[in-house]
Motif scaffolding. Structure first.
Motif, PDB file in Angstrom:
ATOM      1  N   ILE A  59     -19.608  -4.266  -8.683  1.00 34.68           N
ATOM      2  CA  ILE A  59     -18.860  -3.104  -9.164  1.00 34.68           C
ATOM      3  C   ILE A  59     -19.673  -1.828  -8.949  1.00 34.68           C
ATOM      4  O   ILE A  59     -20.804  -1.717  -9.417  1.00 34.68           O
ATOM      5  N   ARG A  60     -19.112  -0.878  -8.209  1.00 31.54           N
ATOM      6  CA  ARG A  60     -19.760   0.420  -8.000  1.00 31.54           C
ATOM      7  C   ARG A  60     -19.443   1.277  -9.230  1.00 31.54           C
ATOM      8  O   ARG A  60     -18.433   1.988  -9.260  1.00 31.54           O
ATOM      9  N   LYS A  61     -20.297   1.216 -10.224  1.00 30.78           N
ATOM     10  CA  LYS A  61     -19.982   1.702 -11.562  1.00 30.78           C
ATOM     11  C   LYS A  61     -19.840   3.218 -11.681  1.00 30.78           C
ATOM     12  O   LYS A  61     -19.147   3.716 -12.580  1.00 30.78           O
ATOM     13  N   ASP A  62     -20.468   3.978 -10.810  1.00 35.28           N
ATOM     14  CA  ASP A  62     -20.389   5.438 -10.904  1.00 35.28           C
ATOM     15  C   ASP A  62     -19.252   5.998 -10.049  1.00 35.28           C
ATOM     16  O   ASP A  62     -18.375   6.684 -10.542  1.00 35.28           O
ATOM     17  N   ASN A  69     -24.810   0.005  -8.633  1.00 34.86           N
ATOM     18  CA  ASN A  69     -23.825  -1.054  -8.822  1.00 34.86           C
ATOM     19  C   ASN A  69     -24.270  -2.013  -9.916  1.00 34.86           C
ATOM     20  O   ASN A  69     -25.459  -2.111 -10.229  1.00 34.86           O
ATOM     21  N   ILE A  70     -23.293  -2.722 -10.483  1.00 37.05           N
ATOM     22  CA  ILE A  70     -23.579  -3.781 -11.440  1.00 37.05           C
ATOM     23  C   ILE A  70     -22.849  -5.041 -10.986  1.00 37.05           C
ATOM     24  O   ILE A  70     -21.865  -4.972 -10.246  1.00 37.05           O
ATOM     25  N   THR A  87     -12.924  -5.016 -16.269  1.00 34.26           N
ATOM     26  CA  THR A  87     -12.167  -3.783 -16.025  1.00 34.26           C
ATOM     27  C   THR A  87     -10.989  -4.076 -15.094  1.00 34.26           C
ATOM     28  O   THR A  87     -11.138  -4.776 -14.088  1.00 34.26           O
ATOM     29  N   GLU A  90     -11.051  -4.128 -11.264  1.00 37.27           N
ATOM     30  CA  GLU A  90     -11.809  -5.152 -10.544  1.00 37.27           C
ATOM     31  C   GLU A  90     -11.045  -6.473 -10.434  1.00 37.27           C
ATOM     32  O   GLU A  90     -11.564  -7.441  -9.874  1.00 37.27           O
TER      33      GLU A  90
END
Length: 310
Positions: A59-62, A69-70, A87, A90
């Protein structure tokens, strides 16, 4: 420094680290997830309940403009469970006749593979060398590179060579072979490598001028030797691949729905037999992925889920 300092230093060194930060124990592993949506949070269309989905595990969190990423099962609890919270963005709907176990082979391995193939710009007619080709990521790379019309040479152990031919590799080379001797210098356009180790040295030798090298791992060892003359005189491009690019997961969903790739399912185990499954995995005798199947919902769990929908 006193004895207490020594103890603290030793304890710090033994802490298990996650992808980005220290792993938060107790912790649920499992990076791959296939299932159906049973409940949605505020602001999510209730019509999504019942959708069959795959979860994007990177996941590209920003934003897509940031490589931060996380990862599921590294930075937050994963899929070795009956239920997963994620989320909504996703969770990708997928329509196909694959079994849940077959779909469960896809997210992490094929996402990682597609990201490398995508970033390396693999195209029709190119010669792609794939190391570690019998693993989940490697076998996915073989399929995804062939899908783009490339010629694929796979490097695997002797006892797995026939399987790689069956999934589309044009040529199969036994692991630990002299690549320069077998393939010749300047014979490969793209190297997709998750092995590294001592064999890395030969990869820059077999790459053509303008060749691209992509990697997301180093299972044979992270410290490698590179003759820098091969790097700069041949105008090579080295590409590190961790954060998945935006097109990667939607691409995979479309490939599945159009029947352009197939799952590499080695075997399945009930979730309660996870220890046996992990021992099986560590023996490395399989090709593709081992999948864990969670138990069916109990009536009490179903009643709770139904209450969430009201």
């Amino acid at each position: 420094m006193d004895e207490n300092d020594d103890e603290k230093s030793s304890a710090a060194e033994e802490l298990d680290g996650g992808w980005n930060e220290q792993t938060p124990f107790p912790f649920i592993q499992g990076t791959d997830c296939c299932g159906r949506i049973v409940a949605v949070g505020e602001g999510v269309d209730p019509a999504r309940i019942g959708e069959r989905i795959l979860i994007r595990s990177c996941i590209r969190k920003d934003s897509w403009g940031s490589l931060e990423n996380i990862w599921m099962a590294s930075d937050f609890d994963g899929a070795f469970a009956q239920y997963v919270k994620i989320t909504a963005s996703e969770a990708f709907a997928v329509e196909c006749d694959w079994s849940d176990a077959e779909l469960g082979t896809i997210p992490c391995a094929y996402g990682t593979a597609e990201n490398m193939v995508h970033r390396a710009g693999v195209s029709k007619g190119e010669h792609v060398l794939v190391t570690g080709a019998s693993g989940g990521v490697g076998s996915a790379v073989v399929q995804l590179a062939k899908r783009r019309g490339a010629t694929v040479t796979a490097v695997v152990g002797k006892n797995k060579m026939d399987v790689l031919k069956e999934i589309g590799a044009d040529r199969v080379i036994e692991r630990n072979s002299d690549l320069a001797e077998v393939l010749g210098e300047k014979s490969v356009d793209v190297v997709i490598d998750n092995v590294a180790g001592e064999g890395f040295t030969q990869m820059s030798v077999v790459m053509k001028r303008g060749g691209r090298y992509a990697s997301s791992g180093a299972i044979a060892g992270p410290i490698v030797t590179l003759d820098m003359r091969n790097f700069y005189l041949k105008d090579l491009t080295f590409i590190g691949c961790t954060a998945w690019d935006e097109p990667v997961f939607p691409n995979l969903i479309s490939y599945i729905e159009r029947g352009e790739i197939k799952p590499m399912l080695a075997r399945t185990y009930p979730l309660e037999d996870i220890v046996t499954a992990q021992k099986d995995f560590s023996e490395k005798k399989h090709v593709g992925k081992i999948v864990l199947l969670p138990p069916e919902q109990t009536p009490l769990q179903q009643d709770y889920i139904d209450s969430l929908k009201q």
